[in-house]
Design a protein around this motif. Structure first.
Motif, PDB file in Angstrom:
ATOM      1  N   LEU A 225       0.848  -1.193   0.000  1.00  0.00           N
ATOM      2  CA  LEU A 225       0.000   0.000   0.000  1.00  0.00           C
ATOM      3  C   LEU A 225       0.885   1.245   0.000  1.00  0.00           C
ATOM      4  CD1 LEU A 225      -2.956   1.100   0.258  1.00  0.00           C
ATOM      5  CD2 LEU A 225      -2.494   1.307   2.703  1.00  0.00           C
ATOM      6  N   ARG A 226       0.632   2.152  -0.953  1.00  0.00           N
ATOM      7  CA  ARG A 226       1.372   3.428  -1.004  1.00  0.00           C
ATOM      8  C   ARG A 226       0.531   4.542  -0.431  1.00  0.00           C
ATOM      9  NH1 ARG A 226       6.720   3.652  -2.130  1.00  0.00           N
ATOM     10  NH2 ARG A 226       6.239   5.465  -0.869  1.00  0.00           N
ATOM     11  N   ARG A 227      -0.778   4.526  -0.812  1.00  0.00           N
ATOM     12  CA  ARG A 227      -1.597   5.697  -0.505  1.00  0.00           C
ATOM     13  C   ARG A 227      -3.055   5.290  -0.339  1.00  0.00           C
ATOM     14  NH1 ARG A 227      -1.557  11.322  -1.588  1.00  0.00           N
ATOM     15  NH2 ARG A 227      -3.519  12.105  -2.431  1.00  0.00           N
ATOM     16  N   SER A 228      -3.732   5.917   0.607  1.00  0.00           N
ATOM     17  CA  SER A 228      -5.193   5.789   0.716  1.00  0.00           C
ATOM     18  C   SER A 228      -5.772   7.185   0.578  1.00  0.00           C
ATOM     19  CB  SER A 228      -5.598   5.205   2.076  1.00  0.00           C
ATOM     20  OG  SER A 228      -5.183   3.859   2.161  1.00  0.00           O
ATOM     21  N   GLU A 229      -6.876   7.300  -0.186  1.00  0.00           N
ATOM     22  CA  GLU A 229      -7.437   8.643  -0.361  1.00  0.00           C
ATOM     23  C   GLU A 229      -8.954   8.632  -0.369  1.00  0.00           C
ATOM     24  OE1 GLU A 229      -5.293   9.799  -3.894  1.00  0.00           O
ATOM     25  OE2 GLU A 229      -6.795   8.906  -5.219  1.00  0.00           O
ATOM     26  N   ILE A 230      -9.468   9.768   0.147  1.00  0.00           N
ATOM     27  CA  ILE A 230     -10.905  10.007   0.236  1.00  0.00           C
ATOM     28  C   ILE A 230     -11.152  11.406  -0.308  1.00  0.00           C
ATOM     29  CG2 ILE A 230     -12.744  10.504   1.907  1.00  0.00           C
ATOM     30  CD1 ILE A 230     -11.565   8.289   3.629  1.00  0.00           C
ATOM     31  N   PRO A 231     -12.139  11.650  -1.164  1.00  0.00           N
ATOM     32  CA  PRO A 231     -13.115  10.665  -1.630  1.00  0.00           C
ATOM     33  C   PRO A 231     -12.474   9.661  -2.592  1.00  0.00           C
ATOM     34  CG  PRO A 231     -13.455  12.790  -2.705  1.00  0.00           C
ATOM     35  CD  PRO A 231     -12.386  13.007  -1.689  1.00  0.00           C
ATOM     36  N   PRO A 232     -13.081   8.473  -2.654  1.00  0.00           N
ATOM     37  CA  PRO A 232     -12.462   7.403  -3.445  1.00  0.00           C
ATOM     38  C   PRO A 232     -12.791   7.465  -4.933  1.00  0.00           C
ATOM     39  CG  PRO A 232     -14.390   6.574  -2.305  1.00  0.00           C
ATOM     40  CD  PRO A 232     -14.245   8.008  -1.878  1.00  0.00           C
ATOM     41  N   GLY A 233     -13.702   8.340  -5.326  1.00  0.00           N
ATOM     42  CA  GLY A 233     -14.077   8.429  -6.745  1.00  0.00           C
ATOM     43  C   GLY A 233     -15.421   7.757  -6.999  1.00  0.00           C
ATOM     44  N   ALA A 234     -16.028   8.151  -8.127  1.00  0.00           N
ATOM     45  CA  ALA A 234     -17.413   7.752  -8.409  1.00  0.00           C
ATOM     46  C   ALA A 234     -17.574   6.232  -8.514  1.00  0.00           C
ATOM     47  CB  ALA A 234     -17.876   8.415  -9.703  1.00  0.00           C
ATOM     48  N   LEU A 235     -16.616   5.579  -9.124  1.00  0.00           N
ATOM     49  CA  LEU A 235     -16.754   4.132  -9.338  1.00  0.00           C
ATOM     50  C   LEU A 235     -16.837   3.393  -7.988  1.00  0.00           C
ATOM     51  CD1 LEU A 235     -16.454   1.922 -11.651  1.00  0.00           C
ATOM     52  CD2 LEU A 235     -14.171   1.650 -10.688  1.00  0.00           C
ATOM     53  N   ILE A 236     -15.940   3.745  -7.066  1.00  0.00           N
ATOM     54  CA  ILE A 236     -15.949   3.088  -5.750  1.00  0.00           C
ATOM     55  C   ILE A 236     -17.170   3.553  -4.957  1.00  0.00           C
ATOM     56  CG2 ILE A 236     -14.716   2.909  -3.540  1.00  0.00           C
ATOM     57  CD1 ILE A 236     -12.105   2.978  -5.189  1.00  0.00           C
ATOM     58  N   ASP A 237     -17.498   4.837  -5.065  1.00  0.00           N
ATOM     59  CA  ASP A 237     -18.703   5.335  -4.374  1.00  0.00           C
ATOM     60  C   ASP A 237     -19.916   4.476  -4.707  1.00  0.00           C
ATOM     61  OD1 ASP A 237     -17.987   7.399  -2.734  1.00  0.00           O
ATOM     62  OD2 ASP A 237     -18.154   8.939  -4.294  1.00  0.00           O
ATOM     63  N   ALA A 238     -19.998   4.073  -5.973  1.00  0.00           N
ATOM     64  CA  ALA A 238     -21.163   3.300  -6.422  1.00  0.00           C
ATOM     65  C   ALA A 238     -21.162   1.895  -5.821  1.00  0.00           C
ATOM     66  CB  ALA A 238     -21.169   3.225  -7.947  1.00  0.00           C
ATOM     67  N   GLN A 239     -20.011   1.422  -5.374  1.00  0.00           N
ATOM     68  CA  GLN A 239     -19.916   0.042  -4.866  1.00  0.00           C
ATOM     69  C   GLN A 239     -19.826  -0.038  -3.351  1.00  0.00           C
ATOM     70  OE1 GLN A 239     -16.995  -2.342  -6.924  1.00  0.00           O
ATOM     71  NE2 GLN A 239     -17.878  -1.872  -8.917  1.00  0.00           N
ATOM     72  N   CYS A 240     -19.616   1.115  -2.680  1.00  0.00           N
ATOM     73  CA  CYS A 240     -19.265   0.977  -1.266  1.00  0.00           C
ATOM     74  C   CYS A 240     -20.461   0.590  -0.386  1.00  0.00           C
ATOM     75  CB  CYS A 240     -18.477   2.167  -0.734  1.00  0.00           C
ATOM     76  SG  CYS A 240     -19.269   3.711  -0.854  1.00  0.00           S
ATOM     77  N   ALA A 266     -12.613  -3.081  -7.184  1.00  0.00           N
ATOM     78  CA  ALA A 266     -13.809  -2.533  -7.836  1.00  0.00           C
ATOM     79  C   ALA A 266     -13.810  -3.033  -9.272  1.00  0.00           C
ATOM     80  CB  ALA A 266     -13.781  -1.012  -7.794  1.00  0.00           C
ATOM     81  N   CYS A 267     -14.635  -4.040  -9.523  1.00  0.00           N
ATOM     82  CA  CYS A 267     -14.711  -4.656 -10.858  1.00  0.00           C
ATOM     83  C   CYS A 267     -16.016  -4.244 -11.539  1.00  0.00           C
ATOM     84  CB  CYS A 267     -14.657  -6.183 -10.744  1.00  0.00           C
ATOM     85  SG  CYS A 267     -13.069  -6.780 -10.134  1.00  0.00           S
ATOM     86  N   ALA A 268     -16.101  -4.497 -12.834  1.00  0.00           N
ATOM     87  CA  ALA A 268     -17.306  -4.113 -13.576  1.00  0.00           C
ATOM     88  C   ALA A 268     -18.545  -4.787 -12.986  1.00  0.00           C
ATOM     89  CB  ALA A 268     -17.142  -4.479 -15.043  1.00  0.00           C
ATOM     90  N   ALA A 269     -18.410  -6.027 -12.504  1.00  0.00           N
ATOM     91  CA  ALA A 269     -19.563  -6.769 -11.984  1.00  0.00           C
ATOM     92  C   ALA A 269     -19.947  -6.328 -10.567  1.00  0.00           C
ATOM     93  CB  ALA A 269     -19.248  -8.255 -11.977  1.00  0.00           C
ATOM     94  N   GLY A 270     -19.102  -5.522  -9.934  1.00  0.00           N
ATOM     95  CA  GLY A 270     -19.360  -5.101  -8.556  1.00  0.00           C
ATOM     96  C   GLY A 270     -18.132  -5.358  -7.696  1.00  0.00           C
ATOM     97  N   PRO A 271     -18.261  -5.118  -6.380  1.00  0.00           N
ATOM     98  CA  PRO A 271     -17.094  -5.290  -5.505  1.00  0.00           C
ATOM     99  C   PRO A 271     -16.719  -6.768  -5.349  1.00  0.00           C
ATOM    100  CG  PRO A 271     -19.056  -4.717  -4.221  1.00  0.00           C
ATOM    101  CD  PRO A 271     -19.453  -4.624  -5.655  1.00  0.00           C
ATOM    102  N   VAL A 272     -15.433  -7.059  -5.511  1.00  0.00           N
ATOM    103  CA  VAL A 272     -14.906  -8.421  -5.367  1.00  0.00           C
ATOM    104  C   VAL A 272     -14.005  -8.431  -4.135  1.00  0.00           C
ATOM    105  CG1 VAL A 272     -13.382 -10.154  -6.412  1.00  0.00           C
ATOM    106  CG2 VAL A 272     -15.036  -8.904  -7.842  1.00  0.00           C
ATOM    107  N   VAL A 273     -14.282  -9.328  -3.178  1.00  0.00           N
ATOM    108  CA  VAL A 273     -13.448  -9.385  -1.970  1.00  0.00           C
ATOM    109  C   VAL A 273     -12.083  -9.959  -2.325  1.00  0.00           C
ATOM    110  CG1 VAL A 273     -13.166 -10.419   0.319  1.00  0.00           C
ATOM    111  CG2 VAL A 273     -15.432  -9.654  -0.424  1.00  0.00           C
TER     112      VAL A 273
END
Ligand code: AMP
Length: 363
Positions: A225-240, A266-273
């Motif tokens: 891990l190099r960096r964590s940032e918030i807000p995470p962006g629209a794509l992740i927002d849609a999956q969180c 964050a994959c096209a099909a949704g969040p993958v653990v």
């Protein structure tokens, strides 16, 4: 005057002045001990190293091996609760601690073995990368046939920060990858095509109350891990929303008490653990200054039976950058930056790839 046993547990709550044992003396233990001290608790660190970085901020320290059942029992006896800061611990000596250990050993047995973790995730019905157990070159060949290429080979145990992993891009890579991970029992995962990585950090009490922090986008380099940032962006927002529900459900199924982290693609099909860490996590260090409550304080609250606190952000934007190995050379500039929160772990030698500290910027 130290609290009596009766005072220490009032309606299941641990009173200030009580002692929290922390197994593992790295930076996570260090930040847990700092948070615990703020709430009036004393911490007792247990670690095999001579001078672990958590010990210098704790009330007491016992040096001992993680598989030394007698030493762990002696360490735990005067503690009012015992927790751990990493998952690669032999569970035998910990089973004897019973309810004093929070989270319990089930969180360890499931998450310290990637095959057990994937079976647990499959049984929970969550989306994960297609996978197969690999025990030798023949089963690796079978995994390539079943999953396709590319795939990522990961040792079942003791992998972290991308260690114990090797990519297989062509069938010719198979033998080299198997050698590269030391010919150890492994899982093979299909290489996932993801747009971004993120993590859900959640805390659960013994009574089943759960809080989660706003989700950060995590940026890795070479598995670290190099960096964590918030807000995470629209794509992740849609999956969180879905991801937070998944994390809460997994914490419930584990009976987990304390903070737990679930990493996602964050994959096209949704969040993958991707994986579960049964503990506070590097991608949650930003919560110290960026949230109403840090992951470290929340973990201490959860294991001590105290009410969980608010996890809201204190500003619209927060970022956390790790200081890895030679990044420590930036110290002069960082310490002069008026809005940078610099955290150093005092771990000694700044070896390449070693996490030495982090910097959080809020707002
Ligand atoms: P892990 O140790 O499992 O967290 O893996 C470290 C990093 O390797 C992850 O953060 C991803 O960047 C990458 N990675 C892990 N598993 C996969 C996968 N199945 N497909 C693609 N990239 C992966």
């Amino acid at each position: 005057m130290p609290p009596t046993d009766a005072m220490k547990r009032i309606e299941g709550r641990l009173a200030p002045g009580s002692t929290i044992g922390i197994i593992g003396g790295g930076q996570l233990g260090r930040m847990l001990a700092i948070a615990a001290a703020g709430l009036g608790f004393r911490c007792h660190i247990y670690d095999p190293h001579e001078a672990p970085c958590a010990a210098e901020v704790a009330a007491s320290f016992t040096r001992g091996a993680f598989d030394d059942a007698a030493a762990i029992a002696a360490f735990a006896a005067p503690c009012d609760v015992v927790t751990y800061e990493f998952e690669n611990l032999p569970t035998g000596p910990l089973d004897a601690l019973g309810d004093k250990l929070r989270p319990a050993t089930r969180s360890l047995t499931v998450t310290q073995d990637r095959a057990a973790e994937k079976r647990f995730l499959d049984a929970a019905g969550v989306r994960i990368a297609p996978w197969a157990a690999v025990d030798d070159e023949a089963s690796l060949t079978a995994a390539i046939d079943a999953l396709g290429l590319p795939l990522l080979l990961k040792t079942r145990r003791f992998g972290y920060d991308g260690k114990g992993q090797a990519w297989v891009h062509t069938t010719k890579d198979a033998a080299v990858a198997w050698d590269a991970i030391g010919c150890r029992p492994a899982v093979a995962e299909r290489g996932m095509d993801f747009a971004a990585e993120f993590s859900v950090i959640a805390a659960r009490t013994k009574d089943g109350d759960v809080t989660a922090w706003p989700v950060s986008r995590n940026i890795h380099d070479a598995g670290i891990l190099r960096r964590s940032e918030i807000p995470p962006g629209a794509l992740i927002d849609a999956q969180c929303g879905e991801a937070v529900n998944v994390a809460a459900m997994l914490a419930e199924r584990l009976g987990h008490v304390g903070v737990m982290t679930v990493e996602f693609f964050a994959c096209a099909a949704g969040p993958v653990v991707n994986e579960i860490a049964p503990r506070v996590h590097n991608s949650g260090h930003w919560t110290i200054e960026g949230s109403m409550t840090s992951q470290f304080e929340q973990h201490i609250r959860a294991i001590c039976g105290l009410p969980l606190r608010d996890t809201r952000l204190v500003a619209a934007t927060v970022s956390m950058d790790n200081l890895i190995g030679g990044d420590l050379a930036q110290w002069d500039a960082l310490i002069a930056e008026p809005d940078a929160h610099v955290h150093l772990y005092n771990k000694g030698e700044a070896r390449p790839g070693r996490k030495m500290g982090h910097v959080t910027r809020v707002g």
